[in-house]
Design a protein around this motif. Sequence first.
Motif, PDB file in Angstrom:
ATOM      1  N   GLY A  70       0.784  -1.227   0.000  1.00  0.00           N
ATOM      2  CA  GLY A  70       0.000   0.000   0.000  1.00  0.00           C
ATOM      3  C   GLY A  70       0.815   1.276   0.000  1.00  0.00           C
ATOM      4  N   ASP A  71       2.123   1.179   0.299  1.00  0.00           N
ATOM      5  CA  ASP A  71       2.982   2.372   0.277  1.00  0.00           C
ATOM      6  C   ASP A  71       3.211   2.831  -1.158  1.00  0.00           C
ATOM      7  OD1 ASP A  71       3.270   2.263   3.015  1.00  0.00           O
ATOM      8  OD2 ASP A  71       5.377   1.645   2.983  1.00  0.00           O
ATOM      9  N   GLN A  72       3.394   4.135  -1.314  1.00  0.00           N
ATOM     10  CA  GLN A  72       3.703   4.674  -2.626  1.00  0.00           C
ATOM     11  C   GLN A  72       5.176   4.475  -2.937  1.00  0.00           C
ATOM     12  OE1 GLN A  72       2.587   8.753  -3.256  1.00  0.00           O
ATOM     13  NE2 GLN A  72       2.759   8.557  -5.477  1.00  0.00           N
ATOM     14  N   ALA A  73       5.444   4.002  -4.152  1.00  0.00           N
ATOM     15  CA  ALA A  73       6.816   3.822  -4.617  1.00  0.00           C
ATOM     16  C   ALA A  73       7.349   5.159  -5.130  1.00  0.00           C
ATOM     17  CB  ALA A  73       6.840   2.779  -5.736  1.00  0.00           C
ATOM     18  N   PRO A  74       8.670   5.325  -5.130  1.00  0.00           N
ATOM     19  CA  PRO A  74       9.232   6.541  -5.716  1.00  0.00           C
ATOM     20  C   PRO A  74       8.788   6.681  -7.179  1.00  0.00           C
ATOM     21  CG  PRO A  74      10.918   5.299  -4.567  1.00  0.00           C
ATOM     22  CD  PRO A  74       9.702   4.428  -4.612  1.00  0.00           C
ATOM     23  N   SER A  75       8.614   7.899  -7.625  1.00  0.00           N
ATOM     24  CA  SER A  75       8.154   8.153  -8.991  1.00  0.00           C
ATOM     25  C   SER A  75       9.302   8.085  -9.982  1.00  0.00           C
ATOM     26  CB  SER A  75       7.499   9.527  -9.071  1.00  0.00           C
ATOM     27  OG  SER A  75       8.486  10.540  -8.948  1.00  0.00           O
ATOM     28  N   THR A  76       8.947   8.020 -11.246  1.00  0.00           N
ATOM     29  CA  THR A  76       9.964   8.029 -12.296  1.00  0.00           C
ATOM     30  C   THR A  76      10.773   9.318 -12.232  1.00  0.00           C
ATOM     31  OG1 THR A  76       8.365   8.909 -13.869  1.00  0.00           O
ATOM     32  CG2 THR A  76       8.661   6.540 -13.857  1.00  0.00           C
ATOM     33  N   ASN A  77      10.103  10.420 -11.940  1.00  0.00           N
ATOM     34  CA  ASN A  77      10.816  11.703 -11.858  1.00  0.00           C
ATOM     35  C   ASN A  77      11.769  11.741 -10.662  1.00  0.00           C
ATOM     36  OD1 ASN A  77       9.651  12.738 -14.175  1.00  0.00           O
ATOM     37  ND2 ASN A  77       7.924  13.614 -13.076  1.00  0.00           N
ATOM     38  N   GLN A  78      11.378  11.123  -9.547  1.00  0.00           N
ATOM     39  CA  GLN A  78      12.279  11.063  -8.392  1.00  0.00           C
ATOM     40  C   GLN A  78      13.532  10.268  -8.739  1.00  0.00           C
ATOM     41  OE1 GLN A  78       9.206   9.510  -5.747  1.00  0.00           O
ATOM     42  NE2 GLN A  78       9.466  11.281  -4.398  1.00  0.00           N
ATOM     43  N   PHE A  79      13.351   9.109  -9.380  1.00  0.00           N
ATOM     44  CA  PHE A  79      14.509   8.311  -9.799  1.00  0.00           C
ATOM     45  C   PHE A  79      15.382   9.094 -10.763  1.00  0.00           C
ATOM     46  CE2 PHE A  79      12.462   4.321  -8.329  1.00  0.00           C
ATOM     47  CZ  PHE A  79      13.557   3.747  -7.720  1.00  0.00           C
ATOM     48  N   ALA A  80      14.737   9.742 -11.737  1.00  0.00           N
ATOM     49  CA  ALA A  80      15.483  10.501 -12.748  1.00  0.00           C
ATOM     50  C   ALA A  80      16.319  11.599 -12.102  1.00  0.00           C
ATOM     51  CB  ALA A  80      14.516  11.089 -13.767  1.00  0.00           C
ATOM     52  N   LYS A  81      15.737  12.289 -11.123  1.00  0.00           N
ATOM     53  CA  LYS A  81      16.441  13.393 -10.463  1.00  0.00           C
ATOM     54  C   LYS A  81      17.601  12.878  -9.602  1.00  0.00           C
ATOM     55  CE  LYS A  81      15.620  17.426  -7.575  1.00  0.00           C
ATOM     56  NZ  LYS A  81      14.647  18.192  -6.813  1.00  0.00           N
ATOM     57  N   VAL A  82      17.337  11.856  -8.798  1.00  0.00           N
ATOM     58  CA  VAL A  82      18.357  11.337  -7.882  1.00  0.00           C
ATOM     59  C   VAL A  82      19.531  10.722  -8.644  1.00  0.00           C
ATOM     60  CG1 VAL A  82      18.821   9.549  -6.140  1.00  0.00           C
ATOM     61  CG2 VAL A  82      16.778  10.969  -5.954  1.00  0.00           C
ATOM     62  N   TYR A  83      19.242   9.950  -9.687  1.00  0.00           N
ATOM     63  CA  TYR A  83      20.293   9.216 -10.381  1.00  0.00           C
ATOM     64  C   TYR A  83      20.723   9.857 -11.701  1.00  0.00           C
ATOM     65  CZ  TYR A  83      19.359   5.599  -6.953  1.00  0.00           C
ATOM     66  OH  TYR A  83      19.205   4.909  -5.786  1.00  0.00           O
ATOM     67  N   GLN A  84      20.139  11.008 -12.025  1.00  0.00           N
ATOM     68  CA  GLN A  84      20.481  11.709 -13.265  1.00  0.00           C
ATOM     69  C   GLN A  84      20.307  10.792 -14.483  1.00  0.00           C
ATOM     70  OE1 GLN A  84      21.565  15.190 -13.281  1.00  0.00           O
ATOM     71  NE2 GLN A  84      20.526  14.880 -11.340  1.00  0.00           N
ATOM     72  N   ILE A  85      19.122  10.192 -14.573  1.00  0.00           N
ATOM     73  CA  ILE A  85      18.806   9.306 -15.695  1.00  0.00           C
ATOM     74  C   ILE A  85      17.532   9.801 -16.369  1.00  0.00           C
ATOM     75  CG2 ILE A  85      19.939   7.267 -14.718  1.00  0.00           C
ATOM     76  CD1 ILE A  85      17.117   6.296 -13.865  1.00  0.00           C
ATOM     77  N   ASN A  86      17.258   9.261 -17.526  1.00  0.00           N
ATOM     78  CA  ASN A  86      16.058   9.597 -18.272  1.00  0.00           C
ATOM     79  C   ASN A  86      14.826   9.045 -17.531  1.00  0.00           C
ATOM     80  OD1 ASN A  86      13.905   9.442 -20.219  1.00  0.00           O
ATOM     81  ND2 ASN A  86      15.441   9.679 -21.824  1.00  0.00           N
ATOM     82  N   PRO A  87      13.779   9.855 -17.358  1.00  0.00           N
ATOM     83  CA  PRO A  87      12.564   9.358 -16.700  1.00  0.00           C
ATOM     84  C   PRO A  87      11.963   8.133 -17.393  1.00  0.00           C
ATOM     85  CG  PRO A  87      12.471  11.744 -16.882  1.00  0.00           C
ATOM     86  CD  PRO A  87      13.679  11.288 -17.665  1.00  0.00           C
ATOM     87  N   ALA A  88      12.141   8.033 -18.709  1.00  0.00           N
ATOM     88  CA  ALA A  88      11.616   6.866 -19.432  1.00  0.00           C
ATOM     89  C   ALA A  88      12.320   5.580 -18.985  1.00  0.00           C
ATOM     90  CB  ALA A  88      11.773   7.056 -20.936  1.00  0.00           C
ATOM     91  N   THR A  89      13.604   5.677 -18.683  1.00  0.00           N
ATOM     92  CA  THR A  89      14.358   4.515 -18.197  1.00  0.00           C
ATOM     93  C   THR A  89      13.833   4.094 -16.830  1.00  0.00           C
ATOM     94  OG1 THR A  89      16.319   5.235 -19.397  1.00  0.00           O
ATOM     95  CG2 THR A  89      16.663   3.660 -17.614  1.00  0.00           C
ATOM     96  N   ALA A  90      13.611   5.075 -15.963  1.00  0.00           N
ATOM     97  CA  ALA A  90      13.055   4.781 -14.639  1.00  0.00           C
ATOM     98  C   ALA A  90      11.666   4.164 -14.792  1.00  0.00           C
ATOM     99  CB  ALA A  90      12.997   6.053 -13.802  1.00  0.00           C
ATOM    100  N   GLY A  91      10.878   4.719 -15.695  1.00  0.00           N
ATOM    101  CA  GLY A  91       9.528   4.203 -15.925  1.00  0.00           C
ATOM    102  C   GLY A  91       9.531   2.764 -16.396  1.00  0.00           C
ATOM    103  N   LYS A  92      10.509   2.418 -17.217  1.00  0.00           N
ATOM    104  CA  LYS A  92      10.624   1.034 -17.705  1.00  0.00           C
ATOM    105  C   LYS A  92      10.866   0.075 -16.539  1.00  0.00           C
ATOM    106  CE  LYS A  92      12.897  -1.609 -21.351  1.00  0.00           C
ATOM    107  NZ  LYS A  92      13.877  -1.584 -22.450  1.00  0.00           N
ATOM    108  N   GLY A  93      11.708   0.490 -15.590  1.00  0.00           N
ATOM    109  CA  GLY A  93      11.968  -0.350 -14.415  1.00  0.00           C
ATOM    110  C   GLY A  93      10.736  -0.511 -13.549  1.00  0.00           C
ATOM    111  N   LEU A  94      10.012   0.575 -13.333  1.00  0.00           N
ATOM    112  CA  LEU A  94       8.798   0.505 -12.520  1.00  0.00           C
ATOM    113  C   LEU A  94       7.722  -0.322 -13.223  1.00  0.00           C
ATOM    114  CD1 LEU A  94       8.700   4.171 -11.176  1.00  0.00           C
ATOM    115  CD2 LEU A  94       9.340   2.112  -9.931  1.00  0.00           C
ATOM    116  N   ASN A  95       7.631  -0.182 -14.546  1.00  0.00           N
ATOM    117  CA  ASN A  95       6.639  -0.949 -15.295  1.00  0.00           C
ATOM    118  C   ASN A  95       6.920  -2.451 -15.267  1.00  0.00           C
ATOM    119  OD1 ASN A  95       4.795   1.072 -16.039  1.00  0.00           O
ATOM    120  ND2 ASN A  95       6.130   1.738 -17.700  1.00  0.00           N
ATOM    121  N   LEU A  96       8.203  -2.822 -15.170  1.00  0.00           N
ATOM    122  CA  LEU A  96       8.539  -4.241 -14.989  1.00  0.00           C
ATOM    123  C   LEU A  96       7.873  -4.784 -13.729  1.00  0.00           C
ATOM    124  CD1 LEU A  96      12.368  -4.778 -15.627  1.00  0.00           C
ATOM    125  CD2 LEU A  96      10.481  -5.793 -16.870  1.00  0.00           C
ATOM    126  N   LEU A  97       7.904  -3.977 -12.678  1.00  0.00           N
ATOM    127  CA  LEU A  97       7.318  -4.399 -11.411  1.00  0.00           C
ATOM    128  C   LEU A  97       5.799  -4.421 -11.475  1.00  0.00           C
ATOM    129  CD1 LEU A  97       9.708  -2.533  -8.961  1.00  0.00           C
ATOM    130  CD2 LEU A  97       9.750  -4.944  -9.636  1.00  0.00           C
TER     131      LEU A  97
END
Length: 125
Positions: A30-57
């Motif tokens: 029930g907890d909220q996972a970090p967003s694609t934008n949070q991952f992108a900002k923290v790790y300096q990566i493309n939000p689409a890459t972060a989104g791909k990882g979250l979509n796997l889950l």
Amino acid sequence: MLDLNSDKSIYIQIAEVIENEILLGNLKEGDQAPSTNQFAKVYQINPATAGKGLNLLVEDGILFKKRGLGMFVSEGARKNILEKRQESFFKEILPEIIKEVERLEIPTEKIIKFIEEHKGGDNND
């Protein structure tokens, strides 16, 4: 933590980071996972890459989407991750360890003793 120099794809590492947080109890059902934008900002990566990882889950039933709110940890996520990782351990990792044990001629008793002494993070290293 992501290893941007790893041979493992960044999106897979992102999925593993979330899984590890669930296994450690830092993210609960029930907890909220970090967003694609949070991952992108923290790790300096493309939000689409972060989104791909979250979509796997999401595909694995570990996370679910709430439209307009983000992604959340699914019911039974921890149990599903444990089952998946245990299966991987027994099919992929342990056979390689056993091969090395045999090459090094390490007696089974010595392996068992080592495991018993170090199990649960109670080692004195």
